[in-house]
Design a protein around this motif. Structure first.
Motif, PDB file in Angstrom:
ATOM      1  N   ALA A   1       0.808  -1.223   0.000  1.00  0.00           N
ATOM      2  CA  ALA A   1       0.000   0.000   0.000  1.00  0.00           C
ATOM      3  C   ALA A   1       0.841   1.272   0.000  1.00  0.00           C
ATOM      4  N   TYR A   2       2.003   1.265   0.668  1.00  0.00           N
ATOM      5  CA  TYR A   2       2.721   2.513   0.907  1.00  0.00           C
ATOM      6  C   TYR A   2       4.122   2.598   0.304  1.00  0.00           C
ATOM      7  N   LEU A   3       4.664   1.512  -0.229  1.00  0.00           N
ATOM      8  CA  LEU A   3       6.060   1.540  -0.655  1.00  0.00           C
ATOM      9  C   LEU A   3       6.312   2.547  -1.779  1.00  0.00           C
ATOM     10  N   ASP A   4       5.545   2.467  -2.863  1.00  0.00           N
ATOM     11  CA  ASP A   4       5.610   3.431  -3.964  1.00  0.00           C
ATOM     12  C   ASP A   4       7.040   3.705  -4.446  1.00  0.00           C
ATOM     13  N   PRO A   5       7.764   2.673  -4.939  1.00  0.00           N
ATOM     14  CA  PRO A   5       9.141   2.889  -5.394  1.00  0.00           C
ATOM     15  C   PRO A   5       9.217   3.792  -6.620  1.00  0.00           C
ATOM     16  N   SER A   6      10.271   4.578  -6.667  1.00  0.00           N
ATOM     17  CA  SER A   6      10.497   5.491  -7.789  1.00  0.00           C
ATOM     18  C   SER A   6      11.261   4.772  -8.902  1.00  0.00           C
ATOM     19  N   PRO A   7      10.987   5.107 -10.168  1.00  0.00           N
ATOM     20  CA  PRO A   7      11.754   4.503 -11.263  1.00  0.00           C
ATOM     21  C   PRO A   7      13.177   5.044 -11.355  1.00  0.00           C
ATOM     22  N   LYS A   8      13.452   6.166 -10.692  1.00  0.00           N
ATOM     23  CA  LYS A   8      14.785   6.763 -10.751  1.00  0.00           C
ATOM     24  C   LYS A   8      15.771   5.928  -9.939  1.00  0.00           C
ATOM     25  N   ARG A   9      16.961   5.715 -10.495  1.00  0.00           N
ATOM     26  CA  ARG A   9      18.005   4.953  -9.833  1.00  0.00           C
ATOM     27  C   ARG A   9      19.165   5.867  -9.446  1.00  0.00           C
ATOM     28  N   THR A  10      19.656   5.681  -8.210  1.00  0.00           N
ATOM     29  CA  THR A  10      20.702   6.530  -7.651  1.00  0.00           C
ATOM     30  C   THR A  10      21.738   5.657  -6.960  1.00  0.00           C
ATOM     31  N   LEU A  11      23.010   6.035  -7.037  1.00  0.00           N
ATOM     32  CA  LEU A  11      24.019   5.350  -6.246  1.00  0.00           C
ATOM     33  C   LEU A  11      23.812   5.724  -4.781  1.00  0.00           C
ATOM     34  N   ILE A  12      23.583   4.728  -3.913  1.00  0.00           N
ATOM     35  CA  ILE A  12      23.399   4.977  -2.489  1.00  0.00           C
ATOM     36  C   ILE A  12      24.420   4.166  -1.692  1.00  0.00           C
ATOM     37  N   HIS A  13      24.748   4.650  -0.520  1.00  0.00           N
ATOM     38  CA  HIS A  13      25.676   3.936   0.355  1.00  0.00           C
ATOM     39  C   HIS A  13      25.064   2.629   0.822  1.00  0.00           C
ATOM     40  N   GLY A  14      23.775   2.641   1.164  1.00  0.00           N
ATOM     41  CA  GLY A  14      23.046   1.429   1.493  1.00  0.00           C
ATOM     42  C   GLY A  14      23.138   0.977   2.938  1.00  0.00           C
ATOM     43  N   ASP A  15      24.032   1.583   3.730  1.00  0.00           N
ATOM     44  CA  ASP A  15      24.192   1.142   5.118  1.00  0.00           C
ATOM     45  C   ASP A  15      24.707   2.294   5.982  1.00  0.00           C
ATOM     46  N   LEU A  16      23.978   3.405   5.961  1.00  0.00           N
ATOM     47  CA  LEU A  16      24.379   4.590   6.722  1.00  0.00           C
ATOM     48  C   LEU A  16      23.997   4.412   8.188  1.00  0.00           C
ATOM     49  N   THR A  17      24.684   3.500   8.843  1.00  0.00           N
ATOM     50  CA  THR A  17      24.385   3.202  10.242  1.00  0.00           C
ATOM     51  C   THR A  17      25.323   3.969  11.171  1.00  0.00           C
ATOM     52  N   GLU A  18      25.069   3.804  12.449  1.00  0.00           N
ATOM     53  CA  GLU A  18      25.866   4.463  13.479  1.00  0.00           C
ATOM     54  C   GLU A  18      27.289   3.918  13.568  1.00  0.00           C
ATOM     55  N   ASP A  19      27.577   2.813  12.894  1.00  0.00           N
ATOM     56  CA  ASP A  19      28.935   2.250  12.901  1.00  0.00           C
ATOM     57  C   ASP A  19      29.832   2.856  11.833  1.00  0.00           C
ATOM     58  N   HIS A  20      29.257   3.504  10.849  1.00  0.00           N
ATOM     59  CA  HIS A  20      30.028   3.859   9.651  1.00  0.00           C
ATOM     60  C   HIS A  20      30.357   5.338   9.502  1.00  0.00           C
ATOM     61  N   LEU A  21      29.944   6.156  10.470  1.00  0.00           N
ATOM     62  CA  LEU A  21      30.356   7.565  10.483  1.00  0.00           C
ATOM     63  C   LEU A  21      31.295   7.772  11.660  1.00  0.00           C
ATOM     64  N   LEU A  22      32.503   8.258  11.379  1.00  0.00           N
ATOM     65  CA  LEU A  22      33.497   8.510  12.422  1.00  0.00           C
ATOM     66  C   LEU A  22      33.518   9.998  12.757  1.00  0.00           C
ATOM     67  N   LEU A  23      33.669  10.284  14.060  1.00  0.00           N
ATOM     68  CA  LEU A  23      33.752  11.661  14.535  1.00  0.00           C
ATOM     69  C   LEU A  23      34.996  11.832  15.391  1.00  0.00           C
ATOM     70  N   GLU A  24      35.455  13.065  15.497  1.00  0.00           N
ATOM     71  CA  GLU A  24      36.485  13.398  16.462  1.00  0.00           C
ATOM     72  C   GLU A  24      36.147  14.736  17.096  1.00  0.00           C
ATOM     73  N   GLN A  25      36.666  14.963  18.299  1.00  0.00           N
ATOM     74  CA  GLN A  25      36.397  16.199  19.020  1.00  0.00           C
ATOM     75  C   GLN A  25      37.532  17.183  18.788  1.00  0.00           C
ATOM     76  N   VAL A  26      37.170  18.369  18.317  1.00  0.00           N
ATOM     77  CA  VAL A  26      38.138  19.428  18.061  1.00  0.00           C
ATOM     78  C   VAL A  26      37.617  20.709  18.706  1.00  0.00           C
ATOM     79  N   ASP A  27      38.401  21.272  19.653  1.00  0.00           N
ATOM     80  CA  ASP A  27      37.989  22.499  20.338  1.00  0.00           C
ATOM     81  C   ASP A  27      36.587  22.372  20.929  1.00  0.00           C
ATOM     82  N   GLU A  28      36.355  21.249  21.615  1.00  0.00           N
ATOM     83  CA  GLU A  28      35.108  20.978  22.330  1.00  0.00           C
ATOM     84  C   GLU A  28      33.908  20.764  21.407  1.00  0.00           C
ATOM     85  N   GLN A  29      34.145  20.648  20.130  1.00  0.00           N
ATOM     86  CA  GLN A  29      33.073  20.343  19.186  1.00  0.00           C
ATOM     87  C   GLN A  29      33.400  19.052  18.443  1.00  0.00           C
TER      88      GLN A  29
END
Length: 301
Positions: free
Chosen positions: A173-201
């Motif tokens: 009922a709700y999926l409604d896939p688009s015909p447009k195709r795009t390169l996507i990462h496919g797994d943008l989870t909390e494991d795959h973005l790295l951060l570091e703290q610089v000047d308290e940010q």
């Protein structure tokens, strides 16, 4: 060390990276070596394609330093990427202030836009056929629930059988896939973005692991992003879409995203993990599960 030697890279100190389906080794705090076992060997050309095509498009994407195959008792495809300092955002959510969270979401939007801008027409041989991929997981969802043995029902132990059996119809009922195709990462989870703290940010330093990349409907990307990398945080999610394309989040969008969650390759595990985090509440109506996973609080005012 043999792999690094092939590419004239140093290999004095070697340590084991984050455990996963593929062994990863950090070498001299300068580069990372990822080996692909036989069961996922087809992921290697997919990742190589992504790193090559995304080179120079965004400085959060590490540079590919080499790739090939190591012959042992079995063949081990591998790739080497530059090392980036940082801690997975999974381990930092509780330390991020409001300003940090908004700035990270905006930066991720810029990064994701760079990935999605890559032209891929006629270059899809490294990737699963999207239509077949989507149909496969929709059929698996329908088959599991008709048999009353859905992973979500059995393992989460909080969904009624009726709720599980209603899922395939909801997706239809709700999926409604688009015909447009795009390169996507496919797994943008909390494991795959790295951060570091610089000047308290806190600031992002790298996006890693393109093994689940697809050429697909871009909506598929948002499940892992919103429920994983952005931690289901309404403010972060709104800030992301404000920066990405200005898309407004409303009830129809939330219903569509819930349907993509159910049809996702890792949908059963995503639902199971979410319910475990919530203490395995008893769910008698599918609409209640949708409101828990994709709540009204995400909507723009």
């Amino acid at each position: 060390r043999e792999i690094c030697g092939r590419h004239a890279l140093s290999a004095r100190e070697v340590s084991v990276g984050f455990p996963g389906s593929c062994p990863v080794f950090l070498v001299d705090q300068r580069h990372g070596v990822k080996l692909f076992p036989p069961m996922v060997e087809t992921d290697q050309p997919r990742e190589v394609f992504c790193y090559e095509r995304l080179s120079g498009k965004d400085d959060l994407i590490p540079e590919l330093l080499g790739c090939g195959t190591l012959e042992d008792r079995v063949s081990w495809p591998y790739l080497i990427v530059e090392y980036r300092k940082g801690v997975a955002i999974r381990d930092l959510f509780n330390r991020l202030g409001n300003s940090d969270r908004i700035q990270v979401a905006k930066r991720v939007a810029q990064l994701t836009s760079s990935i999605h801008s890559v032209t891929v027409d006629g270059e899809e041989e490294q990737f699963p056929d999207w239509s077949s991929f989507l149909s496969k997981h929709q059929e698996a969802l329908a088959s599991a629930h008709l048999e009353g043995s859905a992973e979500m029902h059995v393992e989460a132990s909080s969904l009624s059988k009726q709720v599980c059996q209603e899922m395939p119809a909801y997706v239809q009922a709700y999926l409604d896939p688009s015909p447009k195709r795009t390169l996507i990462h496919g797994d943008l989870t909390e494991d795959h973005l790295l951060l570091e703290q610089v000047d308290e940010q806190f600031r992002p330093t790298a996006l890693i692991d393109f093994a689940d990349a697809l050429i697909a409907d871009v909506s598929y990307e948002w499940v892992a992003l919103c429920l994983g990398m952005l931690n289901s945080d309404p403010e972060m999610i709104r800030a992301f879409f404000d920066a990405y394309n200005g898309e407004r989040i409303d009830l129809a969008w939330r219903q569509k995203m819930f349907s993509w969650t159910l049809a996702h390759q890792f949908g059963p595990g995503i639902v199971k993990g979410f319910l475990e985090q919530q203490g395995k509440p008893k769910i008698e109506r599918l609409e209640d599960l949708m409101e828990m996973m994709w709540p009204k609080a995400m909507e723009h005012a």
